[in-house]
Design a protein around this motif. Structure first.
Motif, mmCIF file in Angstrom:
data_model
loop_
_atom_site.group_PDB
_atom_site.id
_atom_site.type_symbol
_atom_site.label_atom_id
_atom_site.label_comp_id
_atom_site.label_asym_id
_atom_site.label_seq_id
_atom_site.Cartn_x
_atom_site.Cartn_y
_atom_site.Cartn_z
ATOM 1 N N GLY A 448 0.821 -1.209 0.000
ATOM 2 C CA GLY A 448 0.000 0.000 0.000
ATOM 3 C C GLY A 448 0.852 1.254 0.000
ATOM 4 N N ALA A 449 1.963 1.222 0.753
ATOM 5 C CA ALA A 449 2.869 2.369 0.794
ATOM 6 C C ALA A 449 3.560 2.578 -0.546
ATOM 7 C CB ALA A 449 3.903 2.167 1.899
ATOM 8 N N LEU A 450 3.850 1.486 -1.256
ATOM 9 C CA LEU A 450 4.417 1.619 -2.601
ATOM 10 C C LEU A 450 3.450 2.369 -3.513
ATOM 11 C CD1 LEU A 450 6.559 0.956 -4.729
ATOM 12 C CD2 LEU A 450 5.409 -1.246 -5.079
ATOM 13 N N ALA A 451 2.147 2.083 -3.365
ATOM 14 C CA ALA A 451 1.145 2.818 -4.143
ATOM 15 C C ALA A 451 1.149 4.300 -3.779
ATOM 16 C CB ALA A 451 -0.244 2.210 -3.912
ATOM 17 N N VAL A 452 1.318 4.620 -2.484
ATOM 18 C CA VAL A 452 1.396 6.021 -2.058
ATOM 19 C C VAL A 452 2.608 6.699 -2.685
ATOM 20 C CG1 VAL A 452 1.595 7.578 -0.093
ATOM 21 C CG2 VAL A 452 0.246 5.493 0.120
ATOM 22 N N LEU A 453 3.753 6.011 -2.668
ATOM 23 C CA LEU A 453 4.975 6.577 -3.232
ATOM 24 C C LEU A 453 4.822 6.872 -4.721
ATOM 25 C CD1 LEU A 453 7.997 7.288 -2.957
ATOM 26 C CD2 LEU A 453 8.503 4.882 -3.434
ATOM 27 N N LEU A 454 4.279 5.898 -5.458
ATOM 28 C CA LEU A 454 4.109 6.103 -6.895
ATOM 29 C C LEU A 454 3.096 7.195 -7.186
ATOM 30 C CD1 LEU A 454 4.122 2.396 -8.119
ATOM 31 C CD2 LEU A 454 5.915 4.095 -8.470
ATOM 32 N N TYR A 455 2.001 7.216 -6.429
ATOM 33 C CA TYR A 455 0.983 8.236 -6.657
ATOM 34 C C TYR A 455 1.515 9.632 -6.355
ATOM 35 C CZ TYR A 455 -2.856 11.357 -5.575
ATOM 36 O OH TYR A 455 -3.681 12.446 -5.517
ATOM 37 N N GLY A 456 2.291 9.756 -5.286
ATOM 38 C CA GLY A 456 2.777 11.073 -4.900
ATOM 39 C C GLY A 456 3.885 11.607 -5.779
ATOM 40 N N THR A 457 4.733 10.712 -6.304
ATOM 41 C CA THR A 457 5.901 11.161 -7.062
ATOM 42 C C THR A 457 5.774 10.944 -8.570
ATOM 43 O OG1 THR A 457 6.975 9.014 -6.685
ATOM 44 C CG2 THR A 457 7.416 10.759 -5.090
ATOM 45 N N LEU A 458 5.123 9.848 -8.975
ATOM 46 C CA LEU A 458 4.962 9.534 -10.399
ATOM 47 C C LEU A 458 3.501 9.153 -10.648
ATOM 48 C CD1 LEU A 458 8.138 7.298 -10.830
ATOM 49 C CD2 LEU A 458 7.877 9.652 -11.652
ATOM 50 N N PRO A 459 2.584 10.102 -10.583
ATOM 51 C CA PRO A 459 1.154 9.768 -10.635
ATOM 52 C C PRO A 459 0.735 9.025 -11.898
ATOM 53 C CG PRO A 459 1.501 12.131 -10.920
ATOM 54 C CD PRO A 459 2.802 11.553 -10.465
ATOM 55 N N ARG A 460 1.388 9.296 -13.005
ATOM 56 C CA ARG A 460 0.997 8.621 -14.245
ATOM 57 C C ARG A 460 1.456 7.160 -14.257
ATOM 58 N NH1 ARG A 460 -1.219 12.338 -17.513
ATOM 59 N NH2 ARG A 460 -0.613 14.516 -17.204
#
Length: 536
Positions: A448-460
């Motif tokens: 879940g935290a990996l999803a947060v990281l990707l969403y916050g830094t590389l949303p696409r």
């Protein structure tokens, strides 16, 4: 009908499909990674199962014995279905047929909703429709994209198992691919009924879940696949094709007919609504009282999904908990089968290893919920629903915190429900069962935290979190049976957790995963605070 009327009807039909070719090429271009990877990975898993079954049960007598024991266990039939033959191909169809059919259905519903309702929700379809695009062209392109993926999957399964019997391999490949198309057309209908892509996927997934439950209930009651409940389920049709055990080709007519009927229904609905509208519109309401805060709004948006997931985990926990007692009888004195259980659930007693393996699977499923709940932020952002919230006195971190609280606390609730269900049916010490369920949380939160990281830094690229969660599920589900190297099993965060109950508690990996999750959440929120808002 006159010639002029006939020509007019044909012209009208062509007008409704105008632009299908370019839209299909666009859909395949967007899915140029997802569809091939999905078909290749799932096809490799199914075909690789033949080698593992040969390694575990190398003789006819061993295969006949395991087929008889598996068929006699009602709990195992509810999970995998009955065994219809004792050949390697028949055991592959038993072990992986339901699994592959369900995942083909998931792939199909995601593809169809992505290229229909999601395009409308984000506003891209309105821009495309300004060109020469017929009313039913987007739906046609989406269904053709799903057909392409399911065809590739069917070919991968057929080619991989052809050496075990060309007829059985083709029957299994078609059964899996056609099941995917049934749920592709189901998703085509839900995309017309609902106003959001999330609701469309959720409704289609609920139909898939109901189909799985019907099949499980029917197979638990009868060992020949002949239950009325089994025949009411498209997943049950796939198993009743009986690949490598008689190849009942006529059963394949059922998914073909279902796909055609649902497809015609979807086309009829698509022709009777305006772009962006739905037959089940969302119920608007003022953001006051309990909806006055960003956290309360996040809870309101996600509570229905969480309730459905919780009910499913509790029910599955009760069902699978009843299977634990039969684990020792299933393994018997077979050292190879015991080795598979130990790789999945640890080297302790068989019952403990089986319980640990089941709770591990629940953890992997909970990670899918966590990733989906986190990525709800991305959906709110690209659909521009977040913009009016953030335009008020609500900061980005406060807005995100509400959704993240639901995601991380909700995944804990799911594992609690699964552990409670297993305790109710198994009767084990509740502390041991709930503790074994809770130890899955660091791995769930890590994904879940990996999803947060990707969403916050590389949303696409945020959707890549689905790939990580899916890879963990595949590795944990079939990796031990395929005897994959430990280095591959360690790619999943769940591979580092202690195998409770029965094994000693190991704190270092639990703390390391928890710390990694905390760091990724912090980095993701920092990126969200600094980057521009995504608009599509």
């Amino acid at each position: 009908m006159s010639a002029a009327a006939t020509a007019g009807a044909r012209t009208g039909g062509a007008r409704h499909l105008a632009g299908t070719g370019p839209l299909l090429r666009l859909a395949l271009r967007r899915d140029r990674v997802m569809l091939p990877v999905w078909a290749l990975v799932l096809g490799t898993v199914v075909t690789g199962g033949a080698g593992s079954i040969d390694a575990l049960y190398g003789t006819v007598a061993e295969r006949a014995e395991v087929a008889a024991s598996m068929t006699a266990n009602g709990s195992l039939r509810s999970m995998y279905g009955p065994v219809f033959g004792d050949s390697t191909g028949a055991l592959v169809a038993w072990r992986f047929g339901v699994f592959a059919s369900v995942l083909a259905a998931v792939m199909s519903l995601v593809v169809v909703v992505r290229h229909t309702r999601e395009e409308e929700e984000t506003g891209r379809q309105e821009m495309l429709s300004a060109a020469v695009v017929g009313r039913r062209a987007p739906l046609t392109a989406a269904l053709l994209a799903a057909l392409t993926g399911n065809t590739a999957l069917a070919l991968a399964v057929t080619a991989g198992l052809a050496g075990r019997g060309a007829g059985g391999a083709l029957a299994l490949g078609l059964a899996v691919g056609l099941t995917g198309m049934v749920f592709a057309t189901t998703a085509a209908i839900t995309a017309q009924l609902t106003e959001s892509a999330r609701s469309a996927k959720g409704l289609a997934a609920a139909v898939l879940g109901a189909a799985f439950v019907l099949r499980a209930a029917g197979d638990a009651g009868r060992a020949d696949g002949g239950s009325v409940l089994t025949w009411l389920s498209p997943v049950g049709w796939a198993e009743n094709v009986r690949a490598f055990a008689g190849d009942r080709w006529w059963v394949l007519l059922l998914p073909v007919a279902a796909a055609l009927v649902q497809g015609f229904a979807a086309y009829a609905l698509a022709g009777r609504r305006d772009l962006g509208m739905s037959f089940l519109p969302a119920r608007p309401g003022p953001a006051e009282g309990r909806l006055a805060t960003a956290g309360a709004l996040a809870w309101r948006l996600q509570r229905g999904s969480l309730a459905g997931w919780t009910a499913g985990f509790l029910t599955a926990g009760v069902v699978f908990g009843g299977m634990v007692e039969g684990a020792a009888d299933l393994v018997g004195d077979d050292p190879k089968a015991r080795e598979v259980f130990e790789r999945m659930g640890g080297a302790q007693a068989v019952d403990d290893a089986f319980l640990a393996a089941l709770l591990g699977l629940f953890g992997m499923a909970a990670s899918l919920y966590a990733v989906g709940s986190v990525l709800r932020l991305h959906g709110e952002e690209v659909s521009q629903r977040a913009e009016p919230v953030l335009a008020g006195a609500v900061g980005r971190l406060r807005w995100a915190a509400g959704h993240l609280a639901v995601a991380f606390a909700g995944s804990a609730l799911l594992l609690l429900a699964a552990g409670l269900g297993m305790y109710l049916s198994h009767g084990r010490d509740p502390g041991a069962v709930l503790g074994a369920a809770a130890v899955q949380l660091p791995a769930v939160w890590f994904l879940g935290a990996l999803a947060v990281l990707l969403y916050g830094t590389l949303p696409r690229a945020a959707a890549a979190a689905w790939g990580a969660a899916g890879l963990s599920l595949v590795i944990g589900w079939v990796g031990p049976a395929l005897d994959l190297p430990q280095a591959v099993l360690d790619l999943s965060p769940f591979g580092h957790l202690p195998k409770l109950p029965g094994a000693d508690m190991a704190w270092p990996p639990v703390l390391a995963l928890s710390a990694g999750a905390a760091l990724m959440v912090a980095a993701g929120l920092a990126g969200l605070r600094r980057r521009d808002v995504v608009t599509g």
